[in-house]
Design a protein around this motif. Structure first.
Motif, PDB file in Angstrom:
ATOM      1  N   THR B  37       0.839  -1.193   0.000  1.00 22.45           N
ATOM      2  CA  THR B  37       0.000   0.000   0.000  1.00 22.45           C
ATOM      3  C   THR B  37       0.876   1.245   0.000  1.00 22.45           C
ATOM      4  O   THR B  37       2.048   1.181   0.361  1.00 22.45           O
ATOM      5  CB  THR B  37      -0.887   0.028   1.257  1.00 22.45           C
ATOM      6  OG1 THR B  37      -0.060  -0.255   2.384  1.00 22.45           O
ATOM      7  CG2 THR B  37      -1.983  -1.012   1.195  1.00 22.45           C
ATOM      8  N   ASN B  72      -6.571   1.638   6.989  1.00 19.38           N
ATOM      9  CA  ASN B  72      -6.309   1.863   5.572  1.00 19.38           C
ATOM     10  C   ASN B  72      -7.262   0.980   4.737  1.00 19.38           C
ATOM     11  O   ASN B  72      -7.212  -0.245   4.808  1.00 19.38           O
ATOM     12  CB  ASN B  72      -4.838   1.476   5.311  1.00 19.38           C
ATOM     13  CG  ASN B  72      -4.414   1.682   3.875  1.00 19.38           C
ATOM     14  OD1 ASN B  72      -5.222   1.680   2.964  1.00 19.38           O
ATOM     15  ND2 ASN B  72      -3.114   1.856   3.691  1.00 19.38           N
ATOM     16  N   ALA B  73      -8.127   1.622   3.957  1.00 25.42           N
ATOM     17  CA  ALA B  73      -9.153   0.886   3.212  1.00 25.42           C
ATOM     18  C   ALA B  73      -8.539  -0.097   2.224  1.00 25.42           C
ATOM     19  O   ALA B  73      -9.033  -1.216   2.037  1.00 25.42           O
ATOM     20  CB  ALA B  73     -10.060   1.874   2.466  1.00 25.42           C
ATOM     21  N   THR B  74      -7.443   0.312   1.593  1.00 25.13           N
ATOM     22  CA  THR B  74      -6.811  -0.560   0.604  1.00 25.13           C
ATOM     23  C   THR B  74      -6.221  -1.802   1.265  1.00 25.13           C
ATOM     24  O   THR B  74      -6.247  -2.900   0.688  1.00 25.13           O
ATOM     25  CB  THR B  74      -5.720   0.223  -0.159  1.00 25.13           C
ATOM     26  OG1 THR B  74      -6.338   1.363  -0.752  1.00 25.13           O
ATOM     27  CG2 THR B  74      -5.077  -0.624  -1.239  1.00 25.13           C
ATOM     28  N   GLU B  77      -8.920  -4.267   1.663  1.00 22.79           N
ATOM     29  CA  GLU B  77      -9.227  -4.913   0.370  1.00 22.79           C
ATOM     30  C   GLU B  77      -8.174  -5.947   0.014  1.00 22.79           C
ATOM     31  O   GLU B  77      -8.509  -7.045  -0.449  1.00 22.79           O
ATOM     32  CB  GLU B  77      -9.316  -3.855  -0.733  1.00 22.79           C
ATOM     33  CG  GLU B  77     -10.517  -2.958  -0.575  1.00 22.79           C
ATOM     34  CD  GLU B  77     -10.985  -2.348  -1.894  1.00 22.79           C
ATOM     35  OE1 GLU B  77     -12.115  -1.863  -1.938  1.00 22.79           O
ATOM     36  OE2 GLU B  77     -10.202  -2.377  -2.879  1.00 22.79           O
TER      37      GLU B  77
ATOM     38  N   THR C  63     -12.886   3.665   7.602  1.00 20.92           N
ATOM     39  CA  THR C  63     -11.555   3.547   7.004  1.00 20.92           C
ATOM     40  C   THR C  63     -11.147   4.885   6.407  1.00 20.92           C
ATOM     41  O   THR C  63     -11.943   5.813   6.341  1.00 20.92           O
ATOM     42  CB  THR C  63     -11.533   2.489   5.881  1.00 20.92           C
ATOM     43  OG1 THR C  63     -12.494   2.869   4.896  1.00 20.92           O
ATOM     44  CG2 THR C  63     -11.860   1.102   6.404  1.00 20.92           C
ATOM     45  N   ARG C  64      -9.901   4.946   5.978  1.00 23.27           N
ATOM     46  CA  ARG C  64      -9.433   6.142   5.287  1.00 23.27           C
ATOM     47  C   ARG C  64      -8.864   5.705   3.945  1.00 23.27           C
ATOM     48  O   ARG C  64      -8.419   4.558   3.797  1.00 23.27           O
ATOM     49  CB  ARG C  64      -8.354   6.848   6.111  1.00 23.27           C
ATOM     50  CG  ARG C  64      -7.140   6.004   6.278  1.00 23.27           C
ATOM     51  CD  ARG C  64      -6.045   6.629   7.121  1.00 23.27           C
ATOM     52  NE  ARG C  64      -5.080   5.576   7.343  1.00 23.27           N
ATOM     53  CZ  ARG C  64      -4.155   5.225   6.440  1.00 23.27           C
ATOM     54  NH1 ARG C  64      -4.035   5.909   5.314  1.00 23.27           N
ATOM     55  NH2 ARG C  64      -3.351   4.218   6.660  1.00 23.27           N
ATOM     56  N   PRO C  65      -8.873   6.582   2.953  1.00 23.85           N
ATOM     57  CA  PRO C  65      -8.273   6.218   1.667  1.00 23.85           C
ATOM     58  C   PRO C  65      -6.758   6.071   1.823  1.00 23.85           C
ATOM     59  O   PRO C  65      -6.159   6.705   2.685  1.00 23.85           O
ATOM     60  CB  PRO C  65      -8.632   7.395   0.758  1.00 23.85           C
ATOM     61  CG  PRO C  65      -8.965   8.522   1.671  1.00 23.85           C
ATOM     62  CD  PRO C  65      -9.452   7.928   2.950  1.00 23.85           C
ATOM     63  N   ASP C  66      -6.176   5.244   0.973  1.00 22.30           N
ATOM     64  CA  ASP C  66      -4.737   4.965   1.034  1.00 22.30           C
ATOM     65  C   ASP C  66      -3.954   6.115   0.389  1.00 22.30           C
ATOM     66  O   ASP C  66      -3.362   5.959  -0.668  1.00 22.30           O
ATOM     67  CB  ASP C  66      -4.472   3.633   0.321  1.00 22.30           C
ATOM     68  CG  ASP C  66      -3.025   3.190   0.417  1.00 22.30           C
ATOM     69  OD1 ASP C  66      -2.350   3.580   1.389  1.00 22.30           O
ATOM     70  OD2 ASP C  66      -2.576   2.446  -0.472  1.00 22.30           O
ATOM     71  N   GLU C  67      -4.004   7.261   1.030  1.00 27.49           N
ATOM     72  CA  GLU C  67      -3.338   8.443   0.482  1.00 27.49           C
ATOM     73  C   GLU C  67      -2.313   8.971   1.480  1.00 27.49           C
ATOM     74  O   GLU C  67      -2.615   9.095   2.666  1.00 27.49           O
ATOM     75  CB  GLU C  67      -4.371   9.542   0.195  1.00 27.49           C
ATOM     76  CG  GLU C  67      -5.252   9.213  -1.000  1.00 27.49           C
ATOM     77  CD  GLU C  67      -6.537  10.028  -1.035  1.00 27.49           C
ATOM     78  OE1 GLU C  67      -6.652  10.995  -0.249  1.00 27.49           O
ATOM     79  OE2 GLU C  67      -7.420   9.673  -1.844  1.00 27.49           O
TER      80      GLU C  67
END
Lengths: 530, 515, 98
Positions: B37, B72-74, B77, C63-67
């Motif tokens: 990620t 972390n959303a990714t 996933e 959740t948070r975006p992977d940024e």
């Protein structure tokens, strides 16, 4: 409220007596500047804090710089937030970038955070000058502020008494007019109980209503941040500044903030409101004077049109026990990070100690007794073989308490009880008896277990000691505005019936603290000379 | 607390075959995979490898007072995709839990992990174990996967020796927290039984299969040498015919495919020696030493491992909707093993050829090269031959040479079209690697082109024949192989710019011999 | 009967990495025994079929975006460190380190 004469002839010191609303209005109308207002508070802090020990740190330069910036912005015609220029005090549990943040612990005596808590950012965004950091029980563990590593805070109503805890610094500061508003944190009553014993107002919002990011954690599933003030509407204004979704806190509620200011300034008519008296936390073991004021408050609520019903929450008798398992368990884990490796006090034993040994000696040296007691208790409750009987069972009791509340709120719109069983006790009285200390929070703890909002407002002075008592209001989750509507109505009625707000009866605060009495724990008082 | 003492024979071993004659090995593998990620598991710090120390940290991953995690959303996933690829059930609702223990490289002194509610559980994967050096045949082994769960990595501590310590005689460590909080997926197998003497090979094949799968999913760099994939191997023995599992040891630091096999093999021989001596296996953590090929004792398992797990109160549960799970299932790549079988058949490679291709990491590029018009044979020849050698010499992946599948296809076209011969093609490739341009461009620039004019070639042939009358005589007498030496000379005469096959034809024709 | 002996307290304190001095152990052990006895009341509640409540909120999937967000500088990260060296945190020797 003390008469607040304003205008060019006003001595800056008088400004501290105003409500936050009046301060905001005065600033907006150009009656005085934020610099004058802030300086007035700084002057009073300088004069009275040596006796009260409410502030651990005063940031005069930072506060005045913020005040000046607000004044300039106002002069330039900028549109400013409602509380812009109104100073505020912050409990030393919230991280402030560049300002030492200790949580009342020797462990963090020299810790300077590289970041602001979200609520501190919100105060800055609201353009509120931050006067400084207020004293507290170490890591918010306590009900008297005696567990601060930096000496107890004294109650402005009687310097020999405690101002409540853990947020005794904030409540004392607000009660003594050192700050019109302050931030508190409430894990089992640390906003409400200090408010009750200092004659002030304090709200614990719905769990998740205010961001916890950057606020030093005690028990993550119980902690909630909220406002301390002298009036209900002042508390509502600060509540609105603090509340709202924060993506940095996973437990922050992503929904509109309950309309607390509108509720606090709305109708005073409570016709049709059902007020439930919780049987289990409104009688046994409570001081008579506290109960008398509570009963009168019920009469006033009735007079305002409310219907009083008795409700029973049978599992509340187990709330304390469940709380003193859940809190220490979470705290034992939350406080594990204080290990002298990355920050904080490092104390190394002689020789060539290992990291493990340095951790253990540093934690012994950096933590006070109450913190150690709770860490050990929590570690035990989570340890292999005991989890089910202690932590696991406490969580089931928690479910039953939440169920009790659900049932009670079917019968009543708000619930009421005395906030604390007694008025402020004497410094030193309960230091050697942790169990007696814990019982102060008997009425406030259930709300934290269930995550519902609660508020304490002054109910008057107890007859036997002339000290303030509080009434607690409780509402269902996300219905914080009900507290403000009922609180404001009751506050107005009480002021009318008692000849003015309770805080107006605050005696002159002496500039020096009394000699340490025989009750005072040795080495904890800072002021010894008359 | 009673501390049991270590029995005397704990470090002896018996020969492997002997051990296997008496005991059945049981293995369990725990593989930690760092996700690729952009950011860490619970904060927005970059998760890239190799940054300056402590430049990718923030209040959250440093465990500063007041900091709170956000998932972390990714990473979630990726965890679900890994679970699906391992044929796991994906939890409808699961939580993070705190694993409490003190260690200086762990900022909060608890690891945010998952305990009894993993995001994925009850899966399996079929592992193809190749034939071994002893001539035992290849076979397929099904590894049952107990769970795959999400957690975070720790920081990295480095020990500084006593002599360099500032305090005289003291030694100390330094810690970099850049790695702290990088998302990890821990994949835990159920006990693996029944592999007999092939157990260490099964373990290696499992880790290798897992690596291919994770690479195909594009969820991790899976670089064992950089620590983005790490393996702990549990081993126990039970007497042949027994039903109760023996006491196990957990060997850490097994960080290459070869080590997986060797470490397990070693532990089997060590356990057998202990059991043979009538002693008990000491339940402990062992450290694998790649250089000496042995394991040494670490910390004994004790109540210090009372991790006091409880649900992480700063995070809310993860409840993937079934729609999301199905959407993610749709993103799964073809199973690498099945895909390999399919491609091998399509390309007509032998098992050995296919293995070379896989080992060279060239499956994808060959696929692309074939798609660009090259023959599978030519594509394999270039990628596993010249290009693999160059990559090896430079210590880079074959895909990092700057040569694309399109280049190789173009080069193949130049050869099959008769413009270049093999040696010229190699020179062209050298130019492509050197960045001189595409194959045609390089060939033009370097003036590489087969001489198509038979006149010049015939002249060269005649000159060479005249200079070598005895060899010419041999060829004329029927020793056609001898023509090879003449072809070499003709090519030299032509400065390499001739088609060797045509030269051969002309030599034979001139000497009046049938080809 | 004692729930929590002095030895138990010493053991749990070490799990919690607190090196209690003898006089502290004497004082805390008695208090903790009393507290443990008192919190044990939760077991008076028959709750076998009651689900545990670990959290007051019914939220899921936050959740948070992977940024990438800005990190601290190494100087900021190390500013409160008791000891630092070459951009790293200095800590005493770690037992069981490889």
């Amino acid at each position: 409220m003390t008469d607040a004469t304003t205008g060019s002839g006003t001595s800056p010191r008088d400004l501290t007596r105003l409500t936050a609303v009046r301060m905001a209005d005065g600033l907006a109308a150009g009656e005085f500047t934020s610099v004058e207002l802030t300086q007035a508070h700084l002057d009073r802090i300088e004069r009275l804090n040596p006796a009260l020990n409410a502030f651990l740190l005063v940031d005069a330069d930072g506060a005045l710089a913020a005040a000046r910036a607000v004044d300039e912005a106002r002069t330039a015609g900028e549109e400013l937030p409602r509380l812009a220029g109104v100073p505020v005090a912050v409990k030393d549990i919230a991280c402030t970038q560049g300002l030492t943040t200790t949580a009342g612990s020797r462990m963090l005596e020299h810790f300077v955070p590289p970041y602001d808590a979200t609520i501190v950012t919100r105060l800055r965004d609201a353009r509120m000058p931050i006067l400084g950091k207020t004293n507290m029980d170490e890591f918010a563990m306590g009900s008297s502020t005696e567990h601060s590593a930096f000496g107890p805070t004294r109650n402005p109503w009687d310097l020999e008494r405690i101002p409540g805890g853990s947020g005794g610094g904030s409540s004392a500061a607000v009660a003594a007019f050192l700050a019109p508003l302050a931030i508190g944190s409430d894990t089992g009553g640390s906003i409400r109980q200090p408010a009750a014993v200092t004659g002030t107002v304090g709200t614990k919002p719905t769990y998740g209503g205010v961001s916890r990011y950057g606020v030093i954690a005690l028990a993550s599933s119980l902690d909630q941040i909220g406002p301390c003030a002298r009036t209900v509407v002042d508390a509502a204004l600060l509540h609105e500044v603090l509340a709202g979704h924060d993506p940095l806190d996973s437990t922050s509620i992503d929904a509109p903030v309950p309309p607390v200011v509108a509720a606090a300034t709305g109708t005073r008519d409570l016709t049709g409101l059902r007020v439930g008296v919780v049987k289990e936390i409104s009688g046994k073991g409570f001081q008579p004077g506290v109960l008398t004021r509570f009963q009168e408050a019920l009469d006033h609520l009735r007079a305002l049109g409310a219907e009083i019903v008795e409700v029973s929450c049978p599992h509340f008798v187990y709330a304390m026990a469940a709380y003193y398992l859940i809190l220490p368990s979470e705290a034992s884990s939350n406080l594990a990070r204080y290990d002298a490796m990355r920050y904080g006090l490092r104390v190394a034993p002689d020789g060539s100690p290992s990291a493990e040994q340095v951790m253990a000696t540093s934690r012994d040296a950096g933590f006070g007794d109450e913190v150690k007691r709770r860490i050990i208790l929590g570690t035990y409750a989570l340890s292999s073989g005991y989890y089910d009987a202690y932590y696991g069972q406490a969580q089931k009791v928690r479910t039953l308490i939440a169920d009790d509340f659900r049932a009670a709120f079917e019968q009543a719109d708000v619930l009421v009880s005395p906030t604390a069983p007694t008025t402020a006790f004497r410094i030193g009285d309960k230091m050697e008896d942790p169990m007696a200390m814990y019982l102060n929070d008997i009425a406030t703890i259930p709300a934290n277990l269930a995550g519902i909002p609660g508020m304490s407002i002054p109910s008057g002075l107890a007859d036997e000691d002339g000290l303030p008592a509080g009434i607690q209001l409780l509402a269902p989750a996300m219905e914080d505005q009900r507290l403000y509507a009922v609180g404001a109505a009751l506050e107005a009625r009480l002021a009318q019936e008692q000849g003015g707000p309770v805080i107006d009866r605050l005696p002159e605060v002496p500039e020096t603290a009394p000699e340490p009495g025989r009750h005072t724990a040795a080495g904890t008082t800072q002021e010894g000379t008359a | 607390m009673t501390i049991s003492t270590r029995p005397v024979h704990q470090e002896d071993t018996v020969p492997y075959d002997e051990a296997l004659s008496r005991y059945e090995p049981v293995m369990g593998l725990e593989v930690h995979v760092e996700l690729n990620t952009a950011t860490k598991m619970f904060c927005g710090c970059a998760a890239t490898f190799g940054a300056e120390p402590n430049t990718q940290t923030c209040p959250v991953c440093l465990g500063l007072p007041g900091a709170l995690p956000v998932v972390n959303a990714t990473a979630v996933e990726s965890a679900i995709r890994i679970g699906l690829a391992l044929n796991c059930t994906i939890a409808e609702w699961c939580r993070f839990a705190r694993k409490n223990y003190f260690y200086p490289d762990m900022p909060k002194n608890f690891q945010t992990s998952q305990y009894d509610e993993p995001i994925a559980f009850d899966g399996w994967i079929d592992v193809e174990v190749p034939a071994n050096e002893a001539g035992e045949p290849p076979f397929t082994f099904r590894v049952e996967v107990e769970r795959a769960h999400m957690e975070e990595d720790t920081g990295k501590s480095t020990h500084v020796g006593g002599s360099t310590g500032r305090i005289h005689g003291a030694d100390y460590s330094v810690v970099d927290y850049n790695r702290a909080g990088i998302p990890l997926i821990e994949i835990v197998t159920k006990p693996m039984l029944g592999a007999g003497d092939r157990a260490p090979e099964v373990a290696k094949a499992y880790v290798s299969t897992l690596r291919d799968l994770l690479r195909a999913l594009d969820v991790s760099d899976v670089r064992m040498e950089q620590g983005s994939m790490r393996c702990d191997a549990n081993v126990s023995l039970m007497p042949v015919g027994a039903e109760v599992l023996g006491t196990r040891t957990e060997t850490k630091n097994v960080n290459s495919l070869r080590s997986v096999e060797r470490a397990i093999r070693y532990e089997i021989t060590r356990h057998a020696a202990i059991l043979d001596a009538g002693e008990k296996i000491f339940q402990e953590t062992r450290h694998w030493h790649e250089d000496t090929g042995i394991t040494t004792a670490g910390r004994p398992k004790s109540d210090a491992d009372d991790y006091r797990y409880f649900p992480e109160p700063d995070l809310v549960p993860v409840a993937p909707s079934r729609e999301d799970v199905e959407r993610l299932r749709g993103t799964l790549p073809e199973n690498p093993a099945e895909r390999r079988r399919r491609l091998q058949a399509a390309w007509g490679y032998t098992d050995l050829e296919m293995r070379d291709v896989v080992n060279a990491g060239a499956v994808e590029v060959i696929q692309d090269t074939v798609a660009s018009g090259a023959s599978p044979a030519a594509a394999r020849k270039w990628w596993t031959g010249d290009l693999a050698r160059r990559a090896n010499a430079q210590g880079v992946a074959v895909t990092d040479l700057g040569v694309t599948p399109a280049h190789v296809a173009e080069l193949d076209g130049l050869v099959t079209g008769g413009r270049l011969n093999d040696s010229m093609a190699r020179q062209v490739l050298e130019g492509v690697v050197a960045g001189e341009g595409g194959p045609a461009e390089v060939a033009d620039a370097r003036g590489l082109e087969l001489v198509q004019d038979d006149g010049a070639l015939q002249a060269a042939v005649e000159k060479v024949l005249a200079a070598n009358p005895d060899v010419a005589e041999k060829v004329r007498g029927g020793k056609v192989q001898a023509a090879g030496a003449l072809i070499g000379q003709v090519m030299k005469e032509m400065r390499g710019q001739a088609d060797a096959a045509r030269a051969r034809e002309l030599i034979l024709a001139t000497l009046g011999v049938d080809a | 009967m004692s729930n929590l002996s002095r030895d138990d307290v010493a053991h749990v304190a070490m799990l919690a990495r607190i090196q209690l001095e003898d006089h502290e152990l004497d004082r805390l052990a008695g208090q903790l025994d009393q507290i443990v006895d008192w919190v044990g009341q939760v077991n008076e509640v028959a709750a076998a079929d009651v689900p545990p409540m670990s959290h007051p909120l019914p939220l899921v999937n936050v959740t948070r975006p992977d940024e990438v967000r800005p990190s601290l500088t190494a100087e900021q990260a190390l500013a409160n460190a008791p000891d630092a060296e070459d951009g790293r945190f200095g800590v005493p020797r770690i037992l069981d380190e490889e």
